[in-house]
Design a protein around this motif. Sequence first.
Motif, PDB file in Angstrom:
ATOM      1  N   ASP A  69     -20.843  16.877  -1.528  1.00  0.00           N
ATOM      2  CA  ASP A  69     -21.375  15.862  -0.633  1.00  0.00           C
ATOM      3  C   ASP A  69     -20.225  15.006  -0.102  1.00  0.00           C
ATOM      4  OD1 ASP A  69     -22.579  13.697   0.590  1.00  0.00           O
ATOM      5  OD2 ASP A  69     -24.144  13.511  -0.927  1.00  0.00           O
ATOM      6  N   ARG A  70     -19.894  15.183   1.165  1.00  0.00           N
ATOM      7  CA  ARG A  70     -18.774  14.444   1.768  1.00  0.00           C
ATOM      8  C   ARG A  70     -18.940  12.938   1.667  1.00  0.00           C
ATOM      9  NH1 ARG A  70     -17.866  17.344   7.548  1.00  0.00           N
ATOM     10  NH2 ARG A  70     -17.432  19.419   6.773  1.00  0.00           N
ATOM     11  N   LEU A  71     -20.177  12.463   1.783  1.00  0.00           N
ATOM     12  CA  LEU A  71     -20.406  11.018   1.729  1.00  0.00           C
ATOM     13  C   LEU A  71     -20.049  10.463   0.356  1.00  0.00           C
ATOM     14  CD1 LEU A  71     -21.278   8.495   3.198  1.00  0.00           C
ATOM     15  CD2 LEU A  71     -23.634   9.005   2.575  1.00  0.00           C
ATOM     16  N   LEU A  72     -20.467  11.147  -0.726  1.00  0.00           N
ATOM     17  CA  LEU A  72     -20.131  10.687  -2.079  1.00  0.00           C
ATOM     18  C   LEU A  72     -18.632  10.724  -2.320  1.00  0.00           C
ATOM     19  CD1 LEU A  72     -22.926  12.295  -4.273  1.00  0.00           C
ATOM     20  CD2 LEU A  72     -22.617   9.883  -3.737  1.00  0.00           C
ATOM     21  N   ILE A  73     -17.986  11.778  -1.832  1.00  0.00           N
ATOM     22  CA  ILE A  73     -16.537  11.885  -1.982  1.00  0.00           C
ATOM     23  C   ILE A  73     -15.856  10.736  -1.248  1.00  0.00           C
ATOM     24  CG2 ILE A  73     -14.524  13.292  -1.326  1.00  0.00           C
ATOM     25  CD1 ILE A  73     -16.363  15.768  -1.872  1.00  0.00           C
ATOM     26  N   GLY A  74     -16.291  10.483  -0.017  1.00  0.00           N
ATOM     27  CA  GLY A  74     -15.725   9.387   0.760  1.00  0.00           C
ATOM     28  C   GLY A  74     -15.944   8.037   0.098  1.00  0.00           C
ATOM     29  N   GLU A  75     -17.122   7.836  -0.484  1.00  0.00           N
ATOM     30  CA  GLU A  75     -17.414   6.574  -1.175  1.00  0.00           C
ATOM     31  C   GLU A  75     -16.519   6.404  -2.392  1.00  0.00           C
ATOM     32  OE1 GLU A  75     -21.604   6.645  -2.032  1.00  0.00           O
ATOM     33  OE2 GLU A  75     -22.144   6.206   0.045  1.00  0.00           O
ATOM     34  N   ARG A  76     -16.299   7.494  -3.144  1.00  0.00           N
ATOM     35  CA  ARG A  76     -15.404   7.403  -4.305  1.00  0.00           C
ATOM     36  C   ARG A  76     -14.000   7.010  -3.863  1.00  0.00           C
ATOM     37  NH1 ARG A  76     -17.665  12.444  -5.961  1.00  0.00           N
ATOM     38  NH2 ARG A  76     -19.462  11.939  -7.226  1.00  0.00           N
ATOM     39  N   ILE A  77     -13.523   7.656  -2.805  1.00  0.00           N
ATOM     40  CA  ILE A  77     -12.178   7.353  -2.317  1.00  0.00           C
ATOM     41  C   ILE A  77     -12.100   5.894  -1.870  1.00  0.00           C
ATOM     42  CG2 ILE A  77     -10.508   7.829  -0.463  1.00  0.00           C
ATOM     43  CD1 ILE A  77     -11.429  10.816  -0.704  1.00  0.00           C
ATOM     44  N   ARG A  78     -13.077   5.442  -1.090  1.00  0.00           N
ATOM     45  CA  ARG A  78     -13.063   4.054  -0.618  1.00  0.00           C
ATOM     46  C   ARG A  78     -13.122   3.084  -1.794  1.00  0.00           C
ATOM     47  NH1 ARG A  78     -16.485   4.196   3.310  1.00  0.00           N
ATOM     48  NH2 ARG A  78     -18.313   4.134   1.973  1.00  0.00           N
ATOM     49  N   ASN A  79     -14.002   3.329  -2.762  1.00  0.00           N
ATOM     50  CA  ASN A  79     -14.120   2.433  -3.922  1.00  0.00           C
ATOM     51  C   ASN A  79     -12.822   2.378  -4.710  1.00  0.00           C
ATOM     52  OD1 ASN A  79     -16.765   1.711  -3.365  1.00  0.00           O
ATOM     53  ND2 ASN A  79     -17.635   3.329  -4.627  1.00  0.00           N
ATOM     54  N   LEU A  80     -12.208   3.533  -4.941  1.00  0.00           N
ATOM     55  CA  LEU A  80     -10.937   3.554  -5.663  1.00  0.00           C
ATOM     56  C   LEU A  80      -9.862   2.803  -4.892  1.00  0.00           C
ATOM     57  CD1 LEU A  80     -11.001   7.272  -6.811  1.00  0.00           C
ATOM     58  CD2 LEU A  80     -10.859   5.305  -8.357  1.00  0.00           C
ATOM     59  N   ARG A  81      -9.785   3.068  -3.596  1.00  0.00           N
ATOM     60  CA  ARG A  81      -8.775   2.418  -2.756  1.00  0.00           C
ATOM     61  C   ARG A  81      -8.941   0.906  -2.791  1.00  0.00           C
ATOM     62  NH1 ARG A  81      -9.252   0.285   1.963  1.00  0.00           N
ATOM     63  NH2 ARG A  81     -11.167   1.354   2.601  1.00  0.00           N
ATOM     64  N   GLU A  82     -10.176   0.447  -2.600  1.00  0.00           N
ATOM     65  CA  GLU A  82     -10.431  -0.995  -2.589  1.00  0.00           C
ATOM     66  C   GLU A  82     -10.191  -1.622  -3.957  1.00  0.00           C
ATOM     67  OE1 GLU A  82     -14.404  -1.236  -1.000  1.00  0.00           O
ATOM     68  OE2 GLU A  82     -13.697  -1.055   1.079  1.00  0.00           O
ATOM     69  N   ASN A  83     -10.624  -0.938  -5.028  1.00  0.00           N
ATOM     70  CA  ASN A  83     -10.431  -1.467  -6.385  1.00  0.00           C
ATOM     71  C   ASN A  83      -8.959  -1.578  -6.749  1.00  0.00           C
ATOM     72  OD1 ASN A  83     -13.157  -1.788  -6.817  1.00  0.00           O
ATOM     73  ND2 ASN A  83     -13.402   0.182  -7.833  1.00  0.00           N
ATOM     74  N   GLN A  84      -8.133  -0.740  -6.131  1.00  0.00           N
ATOM     75  CA  GLN A  84      -6.699  -0.791  -6.399  1.00  0.00           C
ATOM     76  C   GLN A  84      -5.969  -1.706  -5.416  1.00  0.00           C
ATOM     77  OE1 GLN A  84      -4.922   3.079  -7.217  1.00  0.00           O
ATOM     78  NE2 GLN A  84      -6.825   3.765  -8.135  1.00  0.00           N
ATOM     79  N   GLY A  85      -6.731  -2.335  -4.523  1.00  0.00           N
ATOM     80  CA  GLY A  85      -6.168  -3.347  -3.637  1.00  0.00           C
ATOM     81  C   GLY A  85      -5.450  -2.828  -2.400  1.00  0.00           C
ATOM     82  N   TYR A  86      -5.691  -1.577  -2.045  1.00  0.00           N
ATOM     83  CA  TYR A  86      -5.037  -1.020  -0.852  1.00  0.00           C
ATOM     84  C   TYR A  86      -5.876  -1.273   0.392  1.00  0.00           C
ATOM     85  CZ  TYR A  86      -2.146   1.707  -4.085  1.00  0.00           C
ATOM     86  OH  TYR A  86      -1.282   2.099  -5.073  1.00  0.00           O
ATOM     87  N   LYS A  87      -5.232  -1.733   1.431  1.00  0.00           N
ATOM     88  CA  LYS A  87      -5.871  -1.812   2.745  1.00  0.00           C
ATOM     89  C   LYS A  87      -5.894  -0.397   3.309  1.00  0.00           C
ATOM     90  CE  LYS A  87      -4.466  -6.526   3.799  1.00  0.00           C
ATOM     91  NZ  LYS A  87      -5.703  -7.120   3.407  1.00  0.00           N
ATOM     92  N   ARG A  88      -6.852  -0.142   4.170  1.00  0.00           N
ATOM     93  CA  ARG A  88      -7.028   1.209   4.695  1.00  0.00           C
ATOM     94  C   ARG A  88      -5.752   1.728   5.374  1.00  0.00           C
ATOM     95  NH1 ARG A  88     -11.998   1.114   7.430  1.00  0.00           N
ATOM     96  NH2 ARG A  88     -13.054   1.891   5.597  1.00  0.00           N
ATOM     97  N   GLU A  89      -5.143   0.923   6.217  1.00  0.00           N
ATOM     98  CA  GLU A  89      -3.943   1.354   6.941  1.00  0.00           C
ATOM     99  C   GLU A  89      -2.800   1.671   5.979  1.00  0.00           C
ATOM    100  OE1 GLU A  89      -5.530  -1.607   7.543  1.00  0.00           O
ATOM    101  OE2 GLU A  89      -6.606  -1.047   9.370  1.00  0.00           O
ATOM    102  N   GLU A  90      -2.626   0.812   4.995  1.00  0.00           N
ATOM    103  CA  GLU A  90      -1.568   0.989   4.003  1.00  0.00           C
ATOM    104  C   GLU A  90      -1.787   2.288   3.231  1.00  0.00           C
ATOM    105  OE1 GLU A  90      -0.036  -1.452   0.041  1.00  0.00           O
ATOM    106  OE2 GLU A  90      -2.037  -1.840   0.825  1.00  0.00           O
ATOM    107  N   PHE A  91      -3.027   2.516   2.814  1.00  0.00           N
ATOM    108  CA  PHE A  91      -3.319   3.705   2.028  1.00  0.00           C
ATOM    109  C   PHE A  91      -3.168   4.980   2.852  1.00  0.00           C
ATOM    110  CE2 PHE A  91      -5.959   6.951   0.091  1.00  0.00           C
ATOM    111  CZ  PHE A  91      -5.375   6.974  -1.172  1.00  0.00           C
ATOM    112  N   ALA A  92      -3.621   4.952   4.091  1.00  0.00           N
ATOM    113  CA  ALA A  92      -3.483   6.127   4.956  1.00  0.00           C
ATOM    114  C   ALA A  92      -2.007   6.506   5.076  1.00  0.00           C
ATOM    115  CB  ALA A  92      -4.089   5.851   6.327  1.00  0.00           C
ATOM    116  N   ASP A  93      -1.150   5.512   5.228  1.00  0.00           N
ATOM    117  CA  ASP A  93       0.287   5.761   5.320  1.00  0.00           C
ATOM    118  C   ASP A  93       0.818   6.379   4.031  1.00  0.00           C
ATOM    119  OD1 ASP A  93       2.786   5.556   6.787  1.00  0.00           O
ATOM    120  OD2 ASP A  93       3.312   3.968   5.372  1.00  0.00           O
ATOM    121  N   MET A  94       0.384   5.839   2.889  1.00  0.00           N
ATOM    122  CA  MET A  94       0.809   6.381   1.587  1.00  0.00           C
ATOM    123  C   MET A  94       0.400   7.839   1.441  1.00  0.00           C
ATOM    124  SD  MET A  94      -0.217   3.334  -1.084  1.00  0.00           S
ATOM    125  CE  MET A  94      -0.350   4.502  -2.407  1.00  0.00           C
ATOM    126  N   ALA A  95      -0.807   8.160   1.885  1.00  0.00           N
ATOM    127  CA  ALA A  95      -1.349   9.512   1.727  1.00  0.00           C
ATOM    128  C   ALA A  95      -0.850  10.463   2.809  1.00  0.00           C
ATOM    129  CB  ALA A  95      -2.873   9.463   1.732  1.00  0.00           C
TER     130      ALA A  95
END
Length: 110
Positions: free
Chosen positions: A2-28
């Motif tokens: 389920d792409r939505l669940l996968i996306g939610e896990r990624i977003r939750n992990l990213r936010e819980n670790q304090g990464y802004k979306r732009e910063e994380f996209a660059d890291m990845a």
Amino acid sequence: MDRLLIGERIRNLRENQGYKREEFADMAGISNTFLVDIENGSKGMSMYTLDRIANCLHVSTDYILRGEKKRDAIPVIHLLENCSEYEYAQLEKLMILFFQSMKGKERGEK
């Protein structure tokens, strides 16, 4: 998967670790737009991208895909890789003694 669940896990992990979306996209190594699409479940990703995202978030790909947490041995491995031969030998002896004593406790021994 389920792409939505996968996306939610990624977003939750990213936010819980304090990464802004732009910063994380660059890291990845992906575009911000692609990260938005992944987190919203509108696009999938290659195994290569999944692996990079998991590494950046310090989780297994299994956790992202299935929500299954596994023990992360990486911090312990780093400690072992950076100790001297003497320290390694002593740690090995301590670990053997520790696990032997824990097996007795699991059986109810004192």
